[in-house]
Design an enzyme around this catalytic site. Sequence first.
Site, mmCIF file in Angstrom:
data_model
loop_
_atom_site.group_PDB
_atom_site.id
_atom_site.type_symbol
_atom_site.label_atom_id
_atom_site.label_comp_id
_atom_site.label_asym_id
_atom_site.label_seq_id
_atom_site.Cartn_x
_atom_site.Cartn_y
_atom_site.Cartn_z
ATOM 1 N N SER A 8 -12.949 -8.180 3.005
ATOM 2 C CA SER A 8 -12.045 -7.452 3.879
ATOM 3 C C SER A 8 -12.871 -6.571 4.802
ATOM 4 O O SER A 8 -13.776 -5.869 4.328
ATOM 5 C CB SER A 8 -11.079 -6.608 3.042
ATOM 6 O OG SER A 8 -10.180 -5.882 3.850
ATOM 7 N N ASN A 9 -12.591 -6.649 6.099
ATOM 8 C CA ASN A 9 -13.280 -5.827 7.108
ATOM 9 C C ASN A 9 -14.761 -6.175 7.260
ATOM 10 O O ASN A 9 -15.538 -5.366 7.769
ATOM 11 C CB ASN A 9 -13.135 -4.337 6.758
ATOM 12 C CG ASN A 9 -11.691 -3.910 6.651
ATOM 13 O OD1 ASN A 9 -10.941 -3.970 7.624
ATOM 14 N ND2 ASN A 9 -11.268 -3.506 5.451
ATOM 15 N N TRP A 22 0.814 -1.211 0.000
ATOM 16 C CA TRP A 22 0.000 0.000 0.000
ATOM 17 C C TRP A 22 0.856 1.273 0.000
ATOM 18 O O TRP A 22 0.394 2.341 -0.360
ATOM 19 C CB TRP A 22 -0.977 0.013 1.177
ATOM 20 C CG TRP A 22 -0.350 -0.003 2.548
ATOM 21 C CD1 TRP A 22 0.071 1.080 3.268
ATOM 22 C CD2 TRP A 22 -0.117 -1.148 3.357
ATOM 23 N NE1 TRP A 22 0.563 0.669 4.484
ATOM 24 C CE2 TRP A 22 0.450 -0.702 4.572
ATOM 25 C CE3 TRP A 22 -0.352 -2.510 3.194
ATOM 26 C CZ2 TRP A 22 0.810 -1.564 5.607
ATOM 27 C CZ3 TRP A 22 0.005 -3.369 4.222
ATOM 28 C CH2 TRP A 22 0.576 -2.905 5.411
ATOM 29 N N ARG A 23 2.132 1.149 0.378
ATOM 30 C CA ARG A 23 3.015 2.326 0.375
ATOM 31 C C ARG A 23 3.981 2.317 -0.818
ATOM 32 O O ARG A 23 4.927 3.105 -0.848
ATOM 33 C CB ARG A 23 3.819 2.378 1.673
ATOM 34 C CG ARG A 23 2.984 2.622 2.923
ATOM 35 C CD ARG A 23 3.869 3.006 4.094
ATOM 36 N NE ARG A 23 3.095 3.201 5.306
ATOM 37 C CZ ARG A 23 3.046 2.326 6.316
ATOM 38 N NH1 ARG A 23 3.749 1.209 6.235
ATOM 39 N NH2 ARG A 23 2.324 2.570 7.387
ATOM 40 N N GLN A 71 -9.908 -10.210 5.389
ATOM 41 C CA GLN A 71 -8.772 -9.410 5.843
ATOM 42 C C GLN A 71 -9.288 -8.377 6.839
ATOM 43 O O GLN A 71 -10.090 -7.516 6.482
ATOM 44 C CB GLN A 71 -8.080 -8.737 4.652
ATOM 45 C CG GLN A 71 -6.805 -8.021 5.063
ATOM 46 C CD GLN A 71 -6.003 -7.493 3.892
ATOM 47 O OE1 GLN A 71 -5.463 -6.390 3.951
ATOM 48 N NE2 GLN A 71 -5.924 -8.271 2.816
ATOM 49 N N TYR A 82 -4.824 1.896 -3.738
ATOM 50 C CA TYR A 82 -3.569 2.206 -3.062
ATOM 51 C C TYR A 82 -2.719 3.183 -3.873
ATOM 52 O O TYR A 82 -2.610 3.054 -5.094
ATOM 53 C CB TYR A 82 -2.774 0.934 -2.810
ATOM 54 C CG TYR A 82 -3.308 0.047 -1.699
ATOM 55 C CD1 TYR A 82 -4.249 0.507 -0.785
ATOM 56 C CD2 TYR A 82 -2.857 -1.264 -1.557
ATOM 57 C CE1 TYR A 82 -4.730 -0.317 0.227
ATOM 58 C CE2 TYR A 82 -3.322 -2.080 -0.537
ATOM 59 C CZ TYR A 82 -4.266 -1.598 0.348
ATOM 60 O OH TYR A 82 -4.737 -2.414 1.359
ATOM 61 N N ARG A 96 -14.469 -3.249 1.637
ATOM 62 C CA ARG A 96 -15.216 -2.839 2.831
ATOM 63 C C ARG A 96 -16.674 -3.251 2.686
ATOM 64 O O ARG A 96 -17.197 -3.325 1.580
ATOM 65 C CB ARG A 96 -15.162 -1.319 3.007
ATOM 66 C CG ARG A 96 -13.813 -0.752 3.414
ATOM 67 C CD ARG A 96 -13.612 -0.812 4.910
ATOM 68 N NE ARG A 96 -12.315 -0.273 5.312
ATOM 69 C CZ ARG A 96 -11.899 -0.211 6.571
ATOM 70 N NH1 ARG A 96 -12.691 -0.620 7.544
ATOM 71 N NH2 ARG A 96 -10.706 0.270 6.860
ATOM 72 N N ASP A 140 -0.025 -8.291 -1.313
ATOM 73 C CA ASP A 140 -1.337 -7.682 -1.072
ATOM 74 C C ASP A 140 -1.391 -6.264 -1.641
ATOM 75 O O ASP A 140 -0.550 -5.424 -1.314
ATOM 76 C CB ASP A 140 -1.609 -7.650 0.432
ATOM 77 C CG ASP A 140 -2.967 -7.060 0.751
ATOM 78 O OD1 ASP A 140 -3.977 -7.736 0.480
ATOM 79 O OD2 ASP A 140 -3.023 -5.927 1.268
ATOM 80 N N GLY A 169 4.228 -4.220 5.897
ATOM 81 C CA GLY A 169 4.220 -3.164 4.912
ATOM 82 C C GLY A 169 5.490 -2.356 4.797
ATOM 83 O O GLY A 169 5.463 -1.239 4.285
#
Length: 300
Positions: free
Chosen positions: A159-160, A22-23, A181, A55, A130, A50, A264
Amino acid sequence: MQRIESSLVQGFSMSRIAMGLWRLADWQYSPQQTVRLLEQLLELGVTTIDLADIYGDYRCEVLFGEALKLKPALRAEMEIVSKCGIKLVGSGNDYLSNHYDSSGAHVTAAAEASLRKMGIEQMDLLLIHRPDPLMDADDLGAALDRLVSAGKVRAVGVSNFLPYQRELLQSRLSSPLLVNQIEVSLLHCEPMFDGQLDHCQRERVIPMAWSPFAGGGLFSGGDAAAQRVQAALANLGEPLDMDPQQLALAWLLKHPAAMVPVLGSGKIERLRTAIGALQKPLPRETWFELLRAARGRDVD
């Protein structure tokens, strides 16, 4: 490295620890540097990568794809996970506000766009990012089944999602929802008590744990809970020859739901150190001492 085998999709497995990108846009790596990072991860046994369409202002999948284009053989050595269902205001779109979109049409288009950006024909796992209060389970379920049947996605998950949210979607799917996730760490251990990880165990769903270090809060700064955990990680890790990162990971890895923590960091030495947790079993009493630090109270 150890692997997690799925009992829901034949032949599907994930590395015991995953790498989150994600970064990736923030690191400002060249494609060659990203290739080297991926090579080093694979050497360590980290094969699960992932991502998500949003992102890096929708750029991380593109950057990942540029690296794969330089060395296509890497694709066969990894499991590529991506997520969709969130629309963020950003460059390249005309959204007026951030919102969710779990419609079958959007999820199909988003999955196909992710494949194009990454330059691959199939992703191993597509997650709905989400829970969407406007989710039409029939529409979304049919779209996910079509993506699997078409070979564009090998497996699907969420996820979530809370257990009942996952169960609703699963009730409209013929494909199993393989993964959920969720956020889990010593500073966010509620999933161990609110039924989320119990549900994963019952349904044999693989829980991927995002933010396993609480965004760095396990190691510096923060409120009273963070400071208790930081002190416990330092004090309890020393006799076990474990640094705080290893101990925090070992705490998650000991849980019988068989979580896959998503790390990450772009610094391979930090990753190598953290992954050392796999070789260091955590005593049960130490696990509960860390839980006491996290919750600020002893067990009843």
